[in-house]
Scaffold this motif. Structure first.
Motif, PDB file in Angstrom:
ATOM      1  N   ASP A 117     -23.066 -12.281  -0.659  1.00 36.03           N
ATOM      2  CA  ASP A 117     -23.436 -11.391   0.436  1.00 36.03           C
ATOM      3  C   ASP A 117     -22.244 -10.534   0.852  1.00 36.03           C
ATOM      4  N   GLY A 118     -22.526  -9.340   1.323  1.00 38.30           N
ATOM      5  CA  GLY A 118     -21.457  -8.446   1.766  1.00 38.30           C
ATOM      6  C   GLY A 118     -21.948  -7.017   1.849  1.00 38.30           C
ATOM      7  N   ASN A 119     -21.078  -6.073   1.562  1.00 40.88           N
ATOM      8  CA  ASN A 119     -21.415  -4.648   1.616  1.00 40.88           C
ATOM      9  C   ASN A 119     -20.951  -3.942   0.347  1.00 40.88           C
ATOM     10  N   ILE A 120     -21.727  -2.937  -0.069  1.00 42.43           N
ATOM     11  CA  ILE A 120     -21.292  -1.983  -1.079  1.00 42.43           C
ATOM     12  C   ILE A 120     -20.987  -0.678  -0.350  1.00 42.43           C
ATOM     13  N   TYR A 121     -19.826  -0.107  -0.629  1.00 37.37           N
ATOM     14  CA  TYR A 121     -19.434   1.124   0.052  1.00 37.37           C
ATOM     15  C   TYR A 121     -19.579   2.308  -0.894  1.00 37.37           C
ATOM     16  N   ILE A 122     -20.324   3.303  -0.452  1.00 41.69           N
ATOM     17  CA  ILE A 122     -20.524   4.540  -1.213  1.00 41.69           C
ATOM     18  C   ILE A 122     -19.644   5.619  -0.587  1.00 41.69           C
ATOM     19  N   ARG A 123     -18.716   6.152  -1.386  1.00 40.52           N
ATOM     20  CA  ARG A 123     -17.768   7.164  -0.892  1.00 40.52           C
ATOM     21  C   ARG A 123     -18.067   8.494  -1.594  1.00 40.52           C
ATOM     22  N   VAL A 124     -18.428   9.497  -0.799  1.00 37.07           N
ATOM     23  CA  VAL A 124     -18.815  10.790  -1.342  1.00 37.07           C
ATOM     24  C   VAL A 124     -17.862  11.856  -0.807  1.00 37.07           C
ATOM     25  N   THR A 125     -17.305  12.660  -1.724  1.00 34.97           N
ATOM     26  CA  THR A 125     -16.387  13.727  -1.339  1.00 34.97           C
ATOM     27  C   THR A 125     -17.035  15.087  -1.574  1.00 34.97           C
ATOM     28  N   ASN A 126     -17.049  15.876  -0.531  1.00 34.35           N
ATOM     29  CA  ASN A 126     -17.549  17.247  -0.639  1.00 34.35           C
ATOM     30  C   ASN A 126     -16.446  18.099  -1.261  1.00 34.35           C
ATOM     31  N   THR A 127     -16.661  18.554  -2.510  1.00 36.15           N
ATOM     32  CA  THR A 127     -15.602  19.280  -3.218  1.00 36.15           C
ATOM     33  C   THR A 127     -15.320  20.644  -2.607  1.00 36.15           C
ATOM     34  N   SER A 128     -16.260  21.166  -1.846  1.00 30.70           N
ATOM     35  CA  SER A 128     -16.041  22.483  -1.234  1.00 30.70           C
ATOM     36  C   SER A 128     -15.149  22.395  -0.005  1.00 30.70           C
ATOM     37  N   THR A 129     -15.433  21.392   0.827  1.00 27.44           N
ATOM     38  CA  THR A 129     -14.706  21.272   2.100  1.00 27.44           C
ATOM     39  C   THR A 129     -13.651  20.173   2.088  1.00 27.44           C
ATOM     40  N   GLY A 130     -13.756  19.243   1.126  1.00 25.80           N
ATOM     41  CA  GLY A 130     -12.831  18.108   1.089  1.00 25.80           C
ATOM     42  C   GLY A 130     -13.220  16.982   2.015  1.00 25.80           C
ATOM     43  N   ALA A 131     -14.353  17.134   2.744  1.00 28.68           N
ATOM     44  CA  ALA A 131     -14.803  16.088   3.671  1.00 28.68           C
ATOM     45  C   ALA A 131     -15.261  14.856   2.900  1.00 28.68           C
ATOM     46  N   VAL A 132     -14.921  13.686   3.432  1.00 28.97           N
ATOM     47  CA  VAL A 132     -15.258  12.414   2.785  1.00 28.97           C
ATOM     48  C   VAL A 132     -16.225  11.646   3.675  1.00 28.97           C
ATOM     49  N   THR A 133     -17.320  11.213   3.077  1.00 32.58           N
ATOM     50  CA  THR A 133     -18.295  10.378   3.799  1.00 32.58           C
ATOM     51  C   THR A 133     -18.349   9.012   3.134  1.00 32.58           C
ATOM     52  N   ARG A 134     -18.187   7.973   3.940  1.00 35.41           N
ATOM     53  CA  ARG A 134     -18.182   6.597   3.408  1.00 35.41           C
ATOM     54  C   ARG A 134     -19.282   5.812   4.098  1.00 35.41           C
ATOM     55  N   THR A 135     -20.219   5.263   3.320  1.00 32.15           N
ATOM     56  CA  THR A 135     -21.388   4.574   3.858  1.00 32.15           C
ATOM     57  C   THR A 135     -21.431   3.147   3.341  1.00 32.15           C
ATOM     58  N   ALA A 136     -21.712   2.210   4.243  1.00 27.66           N
ATOM     59  CA  ALA A 136     -21.823   0.801   3.861  1.00 27.66           C
ATOM     60  C   ALA A 136     -23.274   0.453   3.585  1.00 27.66           C
ATOM     61  N   VAL A 137     -23.525  -0.170   2.452  1.00 24.97           N
ATOM     62  CA  VAL A 137     -24.865  -0.626   2.082  1.00 24.97           C
ATOM     63  C   VAL A 137     -24.849  -2.153   2.110  1.00 24.97           C
ATOM     64  N   PRO A 138     -25.532  -2.814   3.067  1.00 25.76           N
ATOM     65  CA  PRO A 138     -25.503  -4.284   3.141  1.00 25.76           C
ATOM     66  C   PRO A 138     -26.214  -4.920   1.956  1.00 25.76           C
ATOM     67  N   VAL A 139     -25.676  -6.047   1.501  1.00 24.48           N
ATOM     68  CA  VAL A 139     -26.226  -6.757   0.350  1.00 24.48           C
ATOM     69  C   VAL A 139     -26.559  -8.183   0.758  1.00 24.48           C
ATOM     70  N   ASP A 140     -27.825  -8.564   0.548  1.00 19.62           N
ATOM     71  CA  ASP A 140     -28.255  -9.953   0.760  1.00 19.62           C
ATOM     72  C   ASP A 140     -28.586 -10.523  -0.616  1.00 19.62           C
ATOM     73  N   ALA A 141     -27.698 -11.361  -1.140  1.00 22.73           N
ATOM     74  CA  ALA A 141     -27.839 -11.833  -2.522  1.00 22.73           C
ATOM     75  C   ALA A 141     -29.096 -12.652  -2.741  1.00 22.73           C
TER      76      ALA A 141
END
Length: 369
Positions: A336-360
């Protein structure tokens, strides 16, 4: 009684008094001995005409000079002193092991050095010398945590062994007290006095108080009932053995042998100290140490997963087919835990990081997607 008989009774009483005095002096340094006093009473009187003639003096008995309330308070204070002394000695060992007062070898020092190394690395992220320094500091810190954890675990195991040995001493003293109660009762029922046996019995109770808190209740013919931490262990001439055991919540306690019903509320003496150390003091220190290590790991990992390798971001992923998409069936297993999805906007350089919970136990690859 004639005059000679009266005089002889006085001499006999005086001789007995000198024997008591000599015995008191001889035992002045004897542990557990209580000073004794001779009790004299007038012998029978005879009526001669209108005159009541005295019959000399009789030895009515020998009394121990002892204050029962003071003795009980001494038992209590001896028990408290032994507990505090044992706790202090053990906590000093823990303090020495942590090394906080001994210079640059303590846990806090290695933590400071690790974070200082990270600070240096942040200013020189691509230089090997600072990378190696950070690795060395991390190894030193984790080694210190492991050493402290192993030390506390070893100390807790040692405390249980000490408790088991202490309970054997308690049982031996309890059996001795019951035997002395029996001897005292037999002697005093027959009209004798068992002051020396009482002294031996009281000395055993004193030794018992240094192992665990003691409560006593006097009964007829010199018998004393004894309870330790609310558990009756001597009733008249009967003795009951105790044992050390773990309750379901892993707390160390004592109880009557064979009943598997343990009490954790043990105070006084060496046993009180050992159970307090095992159940409270050392348990709290160990828990705090684990919490500190866990928080450092969590915080470092949260920042670490956001980093990029020296060769830049990855350009491709490698995978393999699974026979089932149910996480519970994966090998190696998924926790159990989280998967983190990190997305970078190549135009602006903004970074968005989202946690996806995992129930094994319930999630699948589909639900995660």
């Amino acid at each position: 009684m004639d005059s000679f008989g009266i005089g002889i009774s006085g001499l006999n009483a005086a001789q007995k008094a000198f024997e008591i005095i000599g015995n008191n002096i001889a035992n002045a340094a004897t542990d557990g001995f209580h000073r004794q006093r001779i009790n004299l009473s007038p012998a029978y009187s005879a009526q001669v005409g209108s005159v009541l003639m005295g019959g000399g003096v009789d030895v009515a008995g020998i009394t121990q000079i002892i204050d029962g309330l003071l003795q009980k308070e001494m038992f209590r204070q001896d028990s408290s002193l032994e507990q505090v002394s044992k706790e202090l000695t053990t906590l000093r060992m823990v303090e020495s092991a942590f090394g906080e007062l001994s210079g640059r070898t303590g846990l806090s020092t290695t933590i400071d050095e690790f974070f200082n190394a990270l600070q240096d690395l942040s200013a020189h992220p691509s230089e090997a010398i600072w990378q190696n320094q950070a690795l060395t500091a991390a190894e030193a810190m984790t080694g210190q945590f492991r050493t402290m954890g192993d030390f506390l675990t070893s100390l807790e195991n040692q405390i249980r062994l000490e408790a088991e040995n202490a309970i054997k001493e308690v049982n031996a003293l309890v059996a001795r007290i019951a035997d002395l109660n029996d001897s005292i009762k037999r002697q005093e029922i027959g009209g004798g006095q068992a002051n020396n046996l009482r002294d031996q019995r009281d000395q055993c109770i004193t030794q018992l108080a240094k192992l665990i808190s003691v409560e006593t209740q006097s009964r007829e013919y010199g018998v004393v009932d004894v309870s330790v931490s609310g558990i009756p262990v001597v009733t008249g001439t009967s003795a009951f053995e105790l044992e050390v055991g773990l309750k379901e919540d892993l707390g160390l306690g004592i109880g009557v042998a064979g009943e598997s019903n343990y009490t954790l509320n043990v105070e006084g003496g060496k046993l009180g100290a050992l159970l307090t150390l095992k159940n409270d003091l050392l348990a709290d220190i160990h828990s705090d140490l684990n919490t500190l290590a866990g928080v450092i790991i969590q915080q470092i990992n949260e920042y670490h997963v956001q980093g990029v390798g020296s060769e830049g971001s990855f350009t491709g992923l490698v995978g393999w087919p699974m026979s089932s998409e149910t996480l519970a069936e994966f090998d190696p297993p998924v926790s159990d835990g989280n998967i983190y999805i990190r997305v970078t906007n190549t135009s602006t350089g903004a970074v968005t990081r989202t946690a996806v919970p995992v129930d094994a136990s319930t999630d699948t690859l589909t639900t995660l997607a």
